[in-house]
Design a protein around this motif. Sequence first.
Motif, PDB file in Angstrom:
ATOM      1  N   GLY A   1       4.636   2.235  -7.606  1.00 45.27           N
ATOM      2  CA  GLY A   1       3.751   1.119  -7.916  1.00 45.27           C
ATOM      3  C   GLY A   1       4.476  -0.073  -8.492  1.00 45.27           C
ATOM      4  O   GLY A   1       4.172  -1.226  -8.152  1.00 45.27           O
ATOM      5  N   GLU A   2       5.475   0.189  -9.352  1.00 46.86           N
ATOM      6  CA  GLU A   2       6.214  -0.919  -9.975  1.00 46.86           C
ATOM      7  C   GLU A   2       6.919  -1.747  -8.910  1.00 46.86           C
ATOM      8  O   GLU A   2       6.851  -2.973  -8.899  1.00 46.86           O
ATOM      9  CB  GLU A   2       7.244  -0.368 -10.982  1.00 46.86           C
ATOM     10  CG  GLU A   2       6.668  -0.140 -12.373  1.00 46.86           C
ATOM     11  CD  GLU A   2       5.882  -1.347 -12.875  1.00 46.86           C
ATOM     12  OE1 GLU A   2       6.428  -2.456 -12.875  1.00 46.86           O
ATOM     13  OE2 GLU A   2       4.684  -1.193 -13.225  1.00 46.86           O
TER      14      GLU A   2
ATOM     15  N   THR B   1       0.837  -1.211   0.000  1.00 48.41           N
ATOM     16  CA  THR B   1       0.000   0.000   0.000  1.00 48.41           C
ATOM     17  C   THR B   1       0.866   1.254   0.000  1.00 48.41           C
ATOM     18  O   THR B   1       0.640   2.194  -0.762  1.00 48.41           O
ATOM     19  CB  THR B   1      -0.873   0.020   1.280  1.00 48.41           C
ATOM     20  OG1 THR B   1      -1.578  -1.200   1.363  1.00 48.41           O
ATOM     21  CG2 THR B   1      -1.852   1.170   1.259  1.00 48.41           C
TER      22      THR B   1
ATOM     23  N   VAL C   1      -4.451  -5.139  -3.403  1.00 45.01           N
ATOM     24  CA  VAL C   1      -3.456  -4.308  -4.082  1.00 45.01           C
ATOM     25  C   VAL C   1      -4.063  -3.240  -4.985  1.00 45.01           C
ATOM     26  O   VAL C   1      -3.768  -2.066  -4.822  1.00 45.01           O
ATOM     27  CB  VAL C   1      -2.422  -5.175  -4.829  1.00 45.01           C
ATOM     28  CG1 VAL C   1      -1.549  -4.320  -5.730  1.00 45.01           C
ATOM     29  CG2 VAL C   1      -1.584  -5.928  -3.825  1.00 45.01           C
TER      30      VAL C   1
ATOM     31  N   GLY D   1       6.134  -1.846  -5.848  1.00 43.96           N
ATOM     32  CA  GLY D   1       5.087  -2.485  -5.058  1.00 43.96           C
ATOM     33  C   GLY D   1       4.645  -3.792  -5.689  1.00 43.96           C
ATOM     34  O   GLY D   1       4.507  -4.809  -5.013  1.00 43.96           O
ATOM     35  N   LYS D   2       4.467  -3.740  -7.018  1.00 43.31           N
ATOM     36  CA  LYS D   2       4.018  -4.961  -7.711  1.00 43.31           C
ATOM     37  C   LYS D   2       5.089  -6.046  -7.633  1.00 43.31           C
ATOM     38  O   LYS D   2       4.811  -7.200  -7.339  1.00 43.31           O
ATOM     39  CB  LYS D   2       3.730  -4.641  -9.180  1.00 43.31           C
ATOM     40  CG  LYS D   2       2.299  -4.186  -9.398  1.00 43.31           C
ATOM     41  CD  LYS D   2       1.996  -4.164 -10.909  1.00 43.31           C
ATOM     42  CE  LYS D   2       0.946  -3.107 -11.166  1.00 43.31           C
ATOM     43  NZ  LYS D   2       1.248  -2.165 -12.198  1.00 43.31           N
TER      44      LYS D   2
ATOM     45  N   PHE E   1       2.716   1.921  -3.242  1.00 42.04           N
ATOM     46  CA  PHE E   1       1.790   2.515  -4.232  1.00 42.04           C
ATOM     47  C   PHE E   1       1.557   3.985  -3.909  1.00 42.04           C
ATOM     48  O   PHE E   1       1.620   4.847  -4.783  1.00 42.04           O
ATOM     49  CB  PHE E   1       0.463   1.746  -4.255  1.00 42.04           C
ATOM     50  CG  PHE E   1       0.461   0.608  -5.239  1.00 42.04           C
ATOM     51  CD1 PHE E   1       0.122   0.830  -6.567  1.00 42.04           C
ATOM     52  CD2 PHE E   1       0.825  -0.675  -4.848  1.00 42.04           C
ATOM     53  CE1 PHE E   1       0.132  -0.215  -7.485  1.00 42.04           C
ATOM     54  CE2 PHE E   1       0.835  -1.718  -5.745  1.00 42.04           C
ATOM     55  CZ  PHE E   1       0.491  -1.501  -7.076  1.00 42.04           C
TER      56      PHE E   1
ATOM     57  N   CYS F   1      -5.516  -0.611  -2.913  1.00 43.83           N
ATOM     58  CA  CYS F   1      -4.513   0.216  -2.257  1.00 43.83           C
ATOM     59  C   CYS F   1      -4.067   1.353  -3.137  1.00 43.83           C
ATOM     60  O   CYS F   1      -3.740   2.438  -2.681  1.00 43.83           O
ATOM     61  CB  CYS F   1      -3.240  -0.586  -1.953  1.00 43.83           C
ATOM     62  SG  CYS F   1      -3.494  -1.913  -0.851  1.00 43.83           S
ATOM     63  N   SER F   2      -3.968   1.068  -4.441  1.00 49.58           N
ATOM     64  CA  SER F   2      -3.422   2.080  -5.326  1.00 49.58           C
ATOM     65  C   SER F   2      -4.431   3.179  -5.618  1.00 49.58           C
ATOM     66  O   SER F   2      -4.095   4.191  -6.185  1.00 49.58           O
ATOM     67  CB  SER F   2      -2.947   1.422  -6.622  1.00 49.58           C
ATOM     68  OG  SER F   2      -4.029   0.748  -7.215  1.00 49.58           O
TER      69      SER F   2
END
Length: 477
Positions: free
Chosen positions: A432-433, A424, A459, A435-436, A427, A462-463
């Motif tokens: 984000g990248e 979270t 996920v 995070g993923k 993001f 969260c974004s």
Amino acid sequence: MTARNSVPLRGRDAELARIKRRLQEVAAGVGAVIVIEGRAGLGKTRLLEECAALAAEMSFRVGQGTEEPGRSVVELEALLNALFGGDKPLLTRTSLHNLQVSAEQTFWLLQDIQSLIEGAALKDRLAICLDDLQWAGPRCAMAMGQLPYRLASLPVAWILAFRPNQGIQPVLEAKNGLLDAGAEYISLGPLDTPAVAEIAEDILGAPPDSDLLEKATGVHGSPFLLTEFFRGLQDEGLVATTTGQATLVTDRMPQRIIDSVHGRLSRMSPAAKHLATLAASLGRRFTVRDLADMSGTAVSELVEPIQELMDADIFKESDDRLAFGHDLIREGAAASSPTAVRRALDRQAVDVLIARGALPVEVAVQLVDSAEVGDDTAIAILLQAADDLGVTDPGMAAELATRTLDLAPDGHLLRGPLVAARVTSLFAAGLGEEGKRFADSALRSALAPKEEARVRLSVPVCSIFPPRSGPTKPEPR
Ligand SMILES: Nc1ncnc2c1ncn2[C@@H]1O[C@H](COP(=O)(O)OP(=O)(O)OP(=O)(O)O)[C@@H](O)[C@H]1O
Ligand SMILES: [Mg+2]
């Protein structure tokens, strides 16, 4: 600072002249920012005091505030003290309805503060002096990043002191932004030899001979250590002034400077030494009650050792609390215990601070540095801190979640929420990248398949939405 510490300011004429020029510009009607930087003991606090005195002489109304280490992640402590504290506050506290706002409301609080400062600056020129901003939290960074710009057309001088290269990213960014926008930058270096000679004369009552002056250069121009050195010589009878010059009577360095704090603590009663060691874990300022809780002793038992520490300038009074006389003293007291002991004391201090109402974010840094793997209480508090920081400082929240994951063994009940908190926050921090990637690599190994599925579902949410508020919620979001 005690009266005994008050030797005249030496070796800072060039800096004071630049500060004076800026204050004159402000007196003519525009805002200005002065950033003072210097390592521990180089004289930032002292120079700020001189600035405050100079500004007062120039008919400024002056407010002063200081940040506290590890205590200000959510507060605006220094700024609020500068505006509302002291004998003659710049603003009346009642003019601001609610200071205890949530993180999301900081923007509006700053708007209100801005209007109040505007009102005051229309009547009088103002100097707002903030010290130790390396310990400021994200809210203070936000204030620094907004108020000086918005108030630039009014006679408000912001005089801000930092240790270099310390502090959280938002604070460093706010400082750099101010410098880029033309703030006056005063970098305090070591004092030069003529200034060292002047301080020697101020303390010893006679100019130093060349031998003594050479010895003093070993202190590397730090005003803190220089004053300790010369006072050590004097207190220990190691210098004579009978020839009209201050001359060493023996080649021995003063005990005071050889082992500075170690020496001073070792000369104290066991009870006082023990208390100083415990207090170092409680931070720069602490209450007598905190000390009693840390030591498991009745307050009445602490009266004598506290007095002993105050007589030795190791503790001083700071408003309604106690504080270390100087940060170097606190750091020295902390360093006097073996690392494992220090870590355990730091951990115990967090329990004391939480029990008296400290917020998770206020103790998070100390806690994550001192907790051991499997410390359930610590893990729950840190998860709460990561959640609380999620909106205001997602980068720090992600960092906290990462380090807390190291404390939670495989299969730990809170690994799921921690993984989700990290994802979270990444993001929310615009990463984000990362995070993923983290979700892909960490989720499967960190969690049971059922738990993994729950987190994965969170996920994309969260974004889009801010993080949740309850840290230990057992149910999926
Ligand atoms: N230019 C100076 N001339 C004489 N004494 C000084 C000077 N600068 C500082 N001092 C004295 O040296 C001591 C340390 O200074 P000060 O507390 O201002 O350092 P600091 O940079 O604020 O340190 P910290 O980062 O630990 O807060 C104080 O006793 C102060 O009065
Ligand atoms: Mg200082």
